[in-house]
Design a protein around this motif. Sequence first.
Motif, PDB file in Angstrom:
ATOM      1  N   LEU A   1      38.944  35.873  64.908  1.00 18.18           N
ATOM      2  CA  LEU A   1      37.968  36.756  64.263  1.00 18.18           C
ATOM      3  C   LEU A   1      37.302  36.046  63.092  1.00 18.18           C
ATOM      4  CD1 LEU A   1      40.016  40.060  64.284  1.00 18.18           C
ATOM      5  CD2 LEU A   1      38.219  39.352  65.874  1.00 18.18           C
ATOM      6  N   ASP A   2      36.009  36.215  62.974  1.00 15.94           N
ATOM      7  CA  ASP A   2      35.231  35.592  61.911  1.00 15.94           C
ATOM      8  C   ASP A   2      35.304  36.474  60.668  1.00 15.94           C
ATOM      9  OD1 ASP A   2      33.395  34.314  60.307  1.00 15.94           O
ATOM     10  OD2 ASP A   2      31.680  34.688  61.621  1.00 15.94           O
TER      11      ASP A   2
ATOM     12  N   ASN B   1      32.395  37.879  58.560  1.00 16.55           N
ATOM     13  CA  ASN B   1      31.233  38.283  59.342  1.00 16.55           C
ATOM     14  C   ASN B   1      31.554  39.290  60.443  1.00 16.55           C
ATOM     15  OD1 ASN B   1      29.399  36.699  57.824  1.00 16.55           O
ATOM     16  ND2 ASN B   1      30.240  34.912  58.844  1.00 16.55           N
ATOM     17  N   VAL B   2      32.769  39.280  60.973  1.00 14.61           N
ATOM     18  CA  VAL B   2      33.185  40.254  61.985  1.00 14.61           C
ATOM     19  C   VAL B   2      34.139  41.269  61.374  1.00 14.61           C
ATOM     20  CG1 VAL B   2      34.418  40.547  64.161  1.00 14.61           C
ATOM     21  CG2 VAL B   2      32.817  38.669  63.897  1.00 14.61           C
TER      22      VAL B   2
END
Length: 124
Positions: free
Chosen positions: A50-51, A54-55
């Motif tokens: 997972l970013d 940003n996510v």
Amino acid sequence: MVWYGIKTESAAIAAIREYIEHCPDGARAVFSVNSPTLGITLQAMQTLGLDIPNVFGLGGYGGWDWTSYTRPTITTLSQPLDKVGEMAAELLLRRLENPDAEPKLVFLDSKLIARQSTDLQKVN
């Protein structure tokens, strides 16, 4: 959504997957209740690829030094741990002296330390 008892990376991965399933769209963030759970959650998010941020945004109670050394750095709500311990002892002694005393609500100053894990701008 609230999950209890996240003590392993696999439990955190399961909770994050459930969160994604129930909230497929929009901004997402996780706030961990203590530093060990925050570390497990960070590890689970990295395992899932997972970013952050940003996510998923990530934050938690703590403020321990390690949160400023990760990439991205992690937003924390720092508590005065010495004062937490002092107040806990005072309240325990108060209850022992007077078992029927009304519960006492205590507010302590905390400090939000905003870092990269909750910054929606591109992380360098």
